[in-house]
Design an enzyme around this catalytic site. Sequence first.
Site, short mmCIF file in Angstrom:
data_model
loop_
_atom_site.label_atom_id
_atom_site.label_comp_id
_atom_site.label_asym_id
_atom_site.label_seq_id
_atom_site.Cartn_x
_atom_site.Cartn_y
_atom_site.Cartn_z
N HIS A 129 9.85 6.60 4.98
CA HIS A 129 9.36 4.80 5.47
C HIS A 129 9.95 4.83 6.83
O HIS A 129 11.42 5.77 6.98
CB HIS A 129 10.39 4.25 3.86
N ARG A 149 4.96 10.00 -13.27
CA ARG A 149 4.66 8.98 -12.62
C ARG A 149 3.52 9.49 -14.40
O ARG A 149 3.49 10.53 -14.55
CB ARG A 149 2.83 8.82 -11.52
N LYS A 178 -3.74 0.74 4.06
CA LYS A 178 -3.37 1.94 4.28
C LYS A 178 -4.57 3.00 5.24
O LYS A 178 -5.88 2.49 5.06
CB LYS A 178 -3.17 2.57 3.10
N CYS A 204 10.60 4.52 -2.28
CA CYS A 204 10.79 4.05 -1.08
C CYS A 204 11.13 2.63 -1.97
O CYS A 204 12.28 2.15 -0.53
CB CYS A 204 9.32 2.73 -1.21
N HIS A 218 5.13 4.07 5.36
CA HIS A 218 5.18 4.89 4.28
C HIS A 218 4.22 5.66 4.52
O HIS A 218 3.09 4.77 4.64
CB HIS A 218 4.78 4.31 2.07
N ASP A 247 8.50 12.31 2.07
CA ASP A 247 7.93 10.63 1.77
C ASP A 247 8.56 10.40 2.96
O ASP A 247 10.16 10.86 3.32
CB ASP A 247 8.48 10.19 0.44
N GLN A 255 7.24 14.47 -3.09
CA GLN A 255 6.92 13.73 -2.14
C GLN A 255 7.00 13.94 -0.71
O GLN A 255 8.53 13.83 -1.06
CB GLN A 255 6.68 11.91 -2.51
#
Length: 637
Positions: free
Chosen positions: A407, A385, A488, A356, A534, A405, A403
């Site tokens: 945004h 991570r 979320k 992000c 997200h 991912d 991911q």
Amino acid sequence: MAQITISLPDGSQRSYDEGATTAVVASSIGSRLAKAAVAANVDGEEWDLGRPLHDGALVAIITGDSDEGRHVLRHSTAHVMAQAVTQLFPGAKYSIGPAINDGFYYDFELPGGRTFTEADLDAIDERMRAIVKADQPFTRDELPAAEALRVFADQPYKCEIIERVSSGSADPTDIDDLDSGEIGSGETISVYRNTPEFLDLCRGPHVPSTSKLGHFKLMKVAGAYWRGNEKGPMLQRIYGTAWESKSALDEHLHRLAEAEKRDHRKLAVELDLLSFPHELGGGLAVWHPKGAIVRKLMEDYSRERHTNGGYQFVFTPHLANGNLFQTSGHLDFYKDGMYPPMEMDNGTYYMKPMNCPMHCLIYRSRQRSYRELPLRLFELGNVYRYERAGTLHGLMRIRGFTQDDSHIFCMPEQAADEIASLLDFVMSVLRAFGFTDFTANLSTKDPKKYVGDDAAWDDATVALRSAMEKYGLEYKIKEGDAAFYGPKIDIDVRDAIGRTWQLSTIQYDFNLPERFELEYVGADNARHRPIMLHRALFGSVERFFGVLLEHYAGAFPTWMAPLQARVLPVAEGHEAYAHEVAARLRSEGIRADVADSADQLGKRIRAAKLDKIPYVLVVGDSDVAASTLGVNPRGGD
RNA sequence: GCCCAGAUAGCUCAGUCGGUAGAGCAUUUCACUCGUAAUGAAAAGGUCCAGGGUUCGAUUCCCUGUCUGGGCUCCA
């Protein structure tokens, strides 16, 4: 002695001594009468399972095929296990032993720090069966707290529970107080005993006698912290499973065996999809050609859907200067979850734990107009991570992953619509992969760990809620489970054998736009702050792959199977034709190969089946002559 | 990170009370050419996870590390 009378479905009545045996149990486990009896009228008032009656006595009805009934018998089995352990290991300290899904556990501390072995489990099992056979009745007592402390003087964990209860600080909703939550009002403590020597703190209820138990199996030993506190003592936990009948127990064990067969780590080796070489380090995988084909198909499909869905593709690096994560807040909030810093000549660098912040930089790279919003940036982004060593688990919990991912930057007033159409998008893609059963969770602010002001949190929570209502999705609320930057929605899917997996997530974020000072020029020619959503649909490509692998037990649908067809010539003379067929299939875009006739046909068929190839095509004399082939489909697609 | 258990051939596993190891499958070769889930024979295949210690000698016993499994805790 007061009597409790219960009307049974057949019109007859039954009376039980109230107080002497406080667990009132249908005459035999497995009887169905209890379900009807739950609604029975006792002493002129409606009551329900577990409801206190008459001076704190508890009444419960159990039936073999109810969750309540299993809970009672599992908890009773836990008592019997603790009894067996204290008999076999004098000086053993016992702490708590609740019923859990499918079974029960009990936590112990053995003298001298001794630990349980496999052989111990057999001995405990044997002793438990002797106790069952002895037909010992469970009876309830209430003791003043001071006396309970005397009785349990050599049981420090029990004393701690008694003190917590009598001081009123026990929290019945706390897992660690499961066993202690309702054992007393503070004045008195309820205990159950089934022999004069063994008694345990307990709110009950229990089965009337140990003879009602017996369909159990001790499963495993594990370490567990006292009261779940990482700094506290480590106890020895024994897990067991218990059921109302032998067939129910067998069914459960069968389900476990089925789940084990589907284990993605096992299938990944058997099907040659990917591996976790020791040399790489924990939680890092390499993808072999067959796994890579499936992954590529998943990613290609995802890209296609995102293209059609109005997303713009971006790429960002794996590393960034620490300043970026300072700005984003990750270094303040999640430094422990990040790989350690790399000192470089012009600063300190980190592997990115999320994409992000970088997407924010793309947004901020030039001035934005409200006409561009919603701006949907998409990346298959690799993140790293530092998951704690003990938490790694195949593809499901991994240290380096990708991911899917996105945004989405939008005006606050666009958020609810955008989220509603996102829900539609997410579930449409999940359906394409074969999932049909979804549940949603709304996670709200963690009061101990959040940024931003309360009004913004409230607005965001309302936006998510109204989007789900607009979409008509049922959801549960998880209090305090949100990320630090906003509430979320998580989507759980149910797989082929009924397990649920948390996959997709949609997170509302008003924090990063603030931190990165993101702006757009509105219709009013003034600068405004966008909000950011997200969202990850697979969650992680690796994890989603693992879930698919287990969902399909390795038999991927034909469109994503590594190899879609294998042509088998019956004998050497048919090989040329077999290769012709395979070449033709490949020219049509079908992933096909040939297994030549070195082995017997039956063996090659077996190998193809074990490889879960969707179509096995056999060609022999008659096929060569007529330009045909024998189709042997995998079935079940 | 914590507790427990592991790591032996590509895979699944046996074994060595301390004297450098074995099976099945897979692989290679040979024979068989076969019509829908395991043909037969032979060969090859090992730093017994790594490092240190004890020992005349360690894959085996001890310690440390790495990785794996089951839990706990954690999971942006």
